[in-house]
Motif scaffolding. Structure first.
Motif, PDB file in Angstrom:
ATOM      1  N   VAL A   1     -51.562  76.765  -6.006  1.00  0.00           N
ATOM      2  CA  VAL A   1     -50.317  77.014  -5.389  1.00  0.00           C
ATOM      3  C   VAL A   1     -50.366  76.414  -4.594  1.00  0.00           C
ATOM      4  N   LEU A   2     -50.659  75.815  -3.769  1.00  0.00           N
ATOM      5  CA  LEU A   2     -50.082  74.810  -2.664  1.00  0.00           C
ATOM      6  C   LEU A   2     -50.327  74.078  -2.587  1.00  0.00           C
ATOM      7  N   VAL A   3     -50.753  73.386  -4.015  1.00  0.00           N
ATOM      8  CA  VAL A   3     -50.104  71.848  -4.866  1.00  0.00           C
ATOM      9  C   VAL A   3     -48.803  72.106  -5.490  1.00  0.00           C
ATOM     10  N   ILE A   4     -48.977  72.865  -6.073  1.00  0.00           N
ATOM     11  CA  ILE A   4     -47.477  72.825  -6.603  1.00  0.00           C
ATOM     12  C   ILE A   4     -46.036  73.467  -5.863  1.00  0.00           C
ATOM     13  N   VAL A   5     -46.455  73.851  -4.850  1.00  0.00           N
ATOM     14  CA  VAL A   5     -45.475  74.287  -4.503  1.00  0.00           C
ATOM     15  C   VAL A   5     -45.174  73.029  -3.198  1.00  0.00           C
ATOM     16  N   LEU A   6     -45.515  72.541  -3.232  1.00  0.00           N
ATOM     17  CA  LEU A   6     -45.307  70.659  -2.152  1.00  0.00           C
ATOM     18  C   LEU A   6     -45.035  70.074  -2.998  1.00  0.00           C
TER      19      LEU A   6
ATOM     20  N   GLY B   1     -41.149  69.369  -1.546  1.00  0.00           N
ATOM     21  CA  GLY B   1     -41.909  68.406  -0.695  1.00  0.00           C
ATOM     22  C   GLY B   1     -42.191  68.611   0.262  1.00  0.00           C
ATOM     23  N   ARG B   2     -42.546  67.088   1.286  1.00  0.00           N
ATOM     24  CA  ARG B   2     -42.847  68.119   2.411  1.00  0.00           C
ATOM     25  C   ARG B   2     -42.140  68.191   3.933  1.00  0.00           C
ATOM     26  N   GLY B   3     -40.666  67.667   3.150  1.00  0.00           N
ATOM     27  CA  GLY B   3     -40.108  67.755   4.815  1.00  0.00           C
ATOM     28  C   GLY B   3     -39.034  68.683   4.568  1.00  0.00           C
ATOM     29  N   LYS B   4     -39.255  69.377   3.309  1.00  0.00           N
ATOM     30  CA  LYS B   4     -38.019  70.771   2.935  1.00  0.00           C
ATOM     31  C   LYS B   4     -38.669  72.155   3.148  1.00  0.00           C
ATOM     32  N   ILE B   5     -39.872  72.123   3.507  1.00  0.00           N
ATOM     33  CA  ILE B   5     -40.852  73.847   3.962  1.00  0.00           C
ATOM     34  C   ILE B   5     -40.403  73.804   4.993  1.00  0.00           C
ATOM     35  N   PRO B   6     -40.102  73.248   6.581  1.00  0.00           N
ATOM     36  CA  PRO B   6     -40.364  73.396   7.976  1.00  0.00           C
ATOM     37  C   PRO B   6     -38.738  73.163   7.692  1.00  0.00           C
ATOM     38  N   GLU B   7     -38.341  72.501   6.936  1.00  0.00           N
ATOM     39  CA  GLU B   7     -36.977  72.541   6.459  1.00  0.00           C
ATOM     40  C   GLU B   7     -36.065  74.439   6.769  1.00  0.00           C
ATOM     41  N   LEU B   8     -36.698  74.232   5.408  1.00  0.00           N
ATOM     42  CA  LEU B   8     -36.464  75.923   4.912  1.00  0.00           C
ATOM     43  C   LEU B   8     -36.487  77.092   5.911  1.00  0.00           C
ATOM     44  N   MET B   9     -38.035  77.372   6.852  1.00  0.00           N
ATOM     45  CA  MET B   9     -38.218  77.657   7.023  1.00  0.00           C
ATOM     46  C   MET B   9     -37.702  77.594   8.888  1.00  0.00           C
ATOM     47  N   GLY B  10     -36.648  76.717   9.403  1.00  0.00           N
ATOM     48  CA  GLY B  10     -36.097  76.726  10.693  1.00  0.00           C
ATOM     49  C   GLY B  10     -34.075  77.246   9.934  1.00  0.00           C
TER      50      GLY B  10
END
Length: 71
Positions: free
Chosen positions: A12-17, A21-30
């Protein structure tokens, strides 16, 4: 069958990444954190703007004044 193994979570983690993408997840959390902060600020502002009206029991309104106020 009710719980997932470590392999399920890794897949699941690999599919989400791969999808986000790696940069999009922190941006969404911010963005989510900014939204929560603005919501809390808005709720605090609403509490400050709330005013109460005090009614005195010795005040009465006569029917003639009531009709004059509606016209």
């Amino acid at each position: 069958m009710g719980s997932f193994s470590i392999w399920h979570w890794l897949i699941v983690l690999v599919i989400v990444l791969l999808v986000f993408g790696r940069g999009k997840i922190p941006e969404l959390m911010g963005d989510m954190a900014k939204g929560i902060k603005s919501f809390k600020k808005g709720m605090a502002d609403d509490d400050d703007d709330t005013r109460t009206v005090e009614h005195r029991s010795d005040e009465t309104v006569s029917p003639s004044k009531e009709k004059a106020g509606k016209s």
